[in-house]
Design a protein around this motif. Sequence first.
Motif, PDB file in Angstrom:
ATOM      1  N   LEU A 425     -22.755  -1.603  98.965  1.00 19.70           N
ATOM      2  CA  LEU A 425     -22.126  -2.252 100.109  1.00 19.70           C
ATOM      3  C   LEU A 425     -21.592  -1.251 101.137  1.00 19.70           C
ATOM      4  N   MET A 426     -20.860  -0.235 100.659  1.00 17.82           N
ATOM      5  CA  MET A 426     -20.158   0.634 101.606  1.00 17.82           C
ATOM      6  C   MET A 426     -20.204   2.106 101.218  1.00 17.82           C
ATOM      7  N   GLY A 427     -20.826   2.414 100.076  1.00 16.09           N
ATOM      8  CA  GLY A 427     -20.816   3.796  99.599  1.00 16.09           C
ATOM      9  C   GLY A 427     -19.522   4.050  98.853  1.00 16.09           C
ATOM     10  N   PHE A 428     -19.623   4.459  97.586  1.00 15.37           N
ATOM     11  CA  PHE A 428     -18.413   4.668  96.791  1.00 15.37           C
ATOM     12  C   PHE A 428     -17.913   6.093  96.955  1.00 15.37           C
ATOM     13  N   ARG A 429     -18.798   6.948  97.477  1.00 17.43           N
ATOM     14  CA  ARG A 429     -18.481   8.359  97.455  1.00 17.43           C
ATOM     15  C   ARG A 429     -18.247   8.905  98.853  1.00 17.43           C
ATOM     16  N   ALA A 430     -17.291   9.807  98.972  1.00 17.09           N
ATOM     17  CA  ALA A 430     -17.044  10.456 100.257  1.00 17.09           C
ATOM     18  C   ALA A 430     -18.246  11.328 100.616  1.00 17.09           C
ATOM     19  N   SER A 431     -18.422  11.608 101.916  1.00 10.21           N
ATOM     20  CA  SER A 431     -19.536  12.466 102.322  1.00 10.21           C
ATOM     21  C   SER A 431     -19.314  13.870 101.770  1.00 10.21           C
ATOM     22  N   ALA A 432     -20.421  14.609 101.609  1.00  4.41           N
ATOM     23  CA  ALA A 432     -20.326  15.960 101.058  1.00  4.41           C
ATOM     24  C   ALA A 432     -19.410  16.829 101.906  1.00  4.41           C
ATOM     25  N   GLU A 433     -19.469  16.623 103.204  1.00  6.11           N
ATOM     26  CA  GLU A 433     -18.640  17.432 104.097  1.00  6.11           C
ATOM     27  C   GLU A 433     -17.149  17.140 103.888  1.00  6.11           C
ATOM     28  N   ASP A 434     -16.833  15.838 103.792  1.00  6.20           N
ATOM     29  CA  ASP A 434     -15.437  15.453 103.541  1.00  6.20           C
ATOM     30  C   ASP A 434     -14.956  16.008 102.205  1.00  6.20           C
ATOM     31  N   GLU A 435     -15.838  15.928 101.217  1.00  2.00           N
ATOM     32  CA  GLU A 435     -15.456  16.394  99.884  1.00  2.00           C
ATOM     33  C   GLU A 435     -15.169  17.892  99.907  1.00  2.00           C
ATOM     34  N   GLN A 436     -16.022  18.629 100.593  1.00  2.00           N
ATOM     35  CA  GLN A 436     -15.844  20.081 100.601  1.00  2.00           C
ATOM     36  C   GLN A 436     -14.645  20.515 101.431  1.00  2.00           C
ATOM     37  N   THR A 437     -14.420  19.804 102.543  1.00  2.00           N
ATOM     38  CA  THR A 437     -13.233  20.122 103.346  1.00  2.00           C
ATOM     39  C   THR A 437     -11.967  19.715 102.607  1.00  2.00           C
ATOM     40  N   GLY A 438     -12.057  18.644 101.866  1.00  2.00           N
ATOM     41  CA  GLY A 438     -10.887  18.115 101.171  1.00  2.00           C
ATOM     42  C   GLY A 438     -10.537  16.750 101.716  1.00  2.00           C
ATOM     43  N   LEU A 439     -10.238  15.831 100.796  1.00  2.00           N
ATOM     44  CA  LEU A 439      -9.990  14.449 101.214  1.00  2.00           C
ATOM     45  C   LEU A 439      -8.648  14.298 101.930  1.00  2.00           C
ATOM     46  N   ASP A 440      -7.706  15.195 101.650  1.00  7.63           N
ATOM     47  CA  ASP A 440      -6.398  15.075 102.312  1.00  7.63           C
ATOM     48  C   ASP A 440      -6.577  15.123 103.821  1.00  7.63           C
ATOM     49  N   GLN A 441      -7.347  16.119 104.259  1.00  4.19           N
ATOM     50  CA  GLN A 441      -7.544  16.300 105.682  1.00  4.19           C
ATOM     51  C   GLN A 441      -8.467  15.243 106.256  1.00  4.19           C
ATOM     52  N   THR A 442      -9.597  14.994 105.579  1.00  2.00           N
ATOM     53  CA  THR A 442     -10.625  14.136 106.165  1.00  2.00           C
ATOM     54  C   THR A 442     -10.288  12.653 106.055  1.00  2.00           C
ATOM     55  N   HIS A 443      -9.622  12.236 104.971  1.00  2.00           N
ATOM     56  CA  HIS A 443      -9.341  10.811 104.788  1.00  2.00           C
ATOM     57  C   HIS A 443      -7.939  10.424 105.253  1.00  2.00           C
ATOM     58  N   HIS A 444      -7.013  11.365 105.197  1.00  2.00           N
ATOM     59  CA  HIS A 444      -5.622  10.982 105.454  1.00  2.00           C
ATOM     60  C   HIS A 444      -4.979  11.787 106.597  1.00  2.00           C
ATOM     61  N   ALA A 445      -5.690  12.788 107.116  1.00  4.04           N
ATOM     62  CA  ALA A 445      -5.156  13.596 108.217  1.00  4.04           C
ATOM     63  C   ALA A 445      -3.799  14.201 107.881  1.00  4.04           C
TER      64      ALA A 445
END
Lengths: 464, 112
Positions: A425-445
């Motif tokens: 439906l929406m993808g369960f996994r974060a993109s590789a770029e987001d994962e490598q940068t870190g979810l704190d920054q990419t998902h939550h700023a």
Amino acid sequence: MPVPKRRAVTLSLCPHLTLPHPEERFPVLTLYSSAPLTATLAAAEGPDTGDTAWLLAATALVLLMTPGLALFYGGMVRTKSVLNMLLMSFVSIALVTVVWLLAGYSLAFGDDAFAGLIGGFDHLGLAGIGPQTLTGTVPTLLFTTFQLTFAILTTALISGAIADRTKFAAWLVFVPVWALLVYVPVAHWVWGPDGWISSSLGALDFAGGLVVEIASGASGLALVLVIGPRIGFKKDAMRPHNLPMVLMGAGLLWFGWLGFNGGSALGANGLAAASLLNTLLAGCTGLLGWLFVEQRRDGHPTTFGAASGAVAGLVAITPACGVVGVLGAAVVGLAAGVVCSYAVAWKFRFDYDDSLDVVGVHLVGGVVGTLLIGLFATATMTEGAEGLFYGGGLAQLGKQTVAVLVVAAYTFAVTYGIGKAIDKLMGFRASAEDEQTGLDQTHHAETAYDHGVLVSPMKGSNAS
Amino acid sequence: MKLITAVIKPFRLDEVKTALQELGVNGLTVTEASGYGRQRGHTEVYRGAEYQVDLVPKVRLEVVVDDADADPAIDAIVRSAATGKIGDGKVWAVPVETVVRVRTGERGPDAV
């Protein structure tokens, strides 16, 4: 934690009870003012205040376990996604509370609707339940809140398996769906009115070896298989970034666990005391067991091992705390500490990235504790069922085994289905770029730790 | 003028600082650094999983001195940083073209 039938009221002054020698009692009572007499009479119609007081406190203790789990998990991940890890637990509190009160409670603890498999819709939105409604000797509103804190913790536990790489929006969808489709039915089977595991099968699960530990562990494994390993699994160093945080979390979990297991007696009584003591003890033997293995195998006892061993012991005693004696509890904790200290290595051998060892500690520890009931259950605690070592033969072990297999299979299969559906439906996994940068920054700023002196000027504020 | 850079064991920093102060060297910049030379790293174990930690924590210090002071300063650093064990670090010096003190605008050796 089966829902107790309304307990026989043993208060000496209930008008409808025939007392053998009422006149002998009154001289004693006249030593006091008439106030206690009135209170006692009123209590016969309402909840047991002692039971209610303990369960209120226990509920608060269990709620604190989820922030404790957040710290326990948060310390284990890398600095770049610690906030994401914490938030996965905290949103579970919010989401599960809403769905539990809307539908979860009714489906889990409402009157059985079909063959011991699921409760009915009678109490959707807590319909028909007021402050006067009782479950056993406590207000139903308290009972449902106590149960709610279990549902929250169980759901949050799964997040450890999929740390560092899960799309946050997908987690927000997963949590309520999982709570309703997986947690709620299993809770009904084991603790609900006429649930088949307790009523028909007769397997024992005092505080959640099946419902909490095996359900979350098997579900964690299913989700890992859906979303795959972290980038760099088995290659990059993925050390815990903050072990003091892990230990603090383990301490809070231990503290809350006394309410989790002690509260599962649903009353302020000897069974609560025994469960609480067994819980404390199994955490201790689990810790010692894990450290012993580390010293022999790796050469050093570690803080991480101590925290993990205590939690493994606590996991295993969860189903057993109210059905085994003190010796049994010591063995259950020790066994879990030793077995889990090896089980956490399976992910490297069999190649599944159960990042924070939800499988290795919760599934395996839950299985250890639930099965050992078959050996150590004692009639002094259960008032009936007995394990192999207490003269009960193999019957109880058989029932425990069936319950373990069915719950593990159901929770794994349904969670795998939910995971696949959300992934599609929406993808369960974060993109590789987001994962490598870190979810704190990419998902939550956000950034967890401000180490630097290089700050940029403020850009503006939505608050003004 | 010379820029002296030293990579040393973190716990020797105080001794090195004192030794330089005794020489009359009044400024010093320190950075936390990681690296490896012959010392290599060490092994850490988390829940039974072994990690080889190659980069060892070090302190990198930088100081600018007059040409005449360079050798005594290097000697002082080497003497005070040494433990005799592997991993004591390195010291090197390079020529510096110019130095400016930001507050006054002084240039050259006066700015050191």
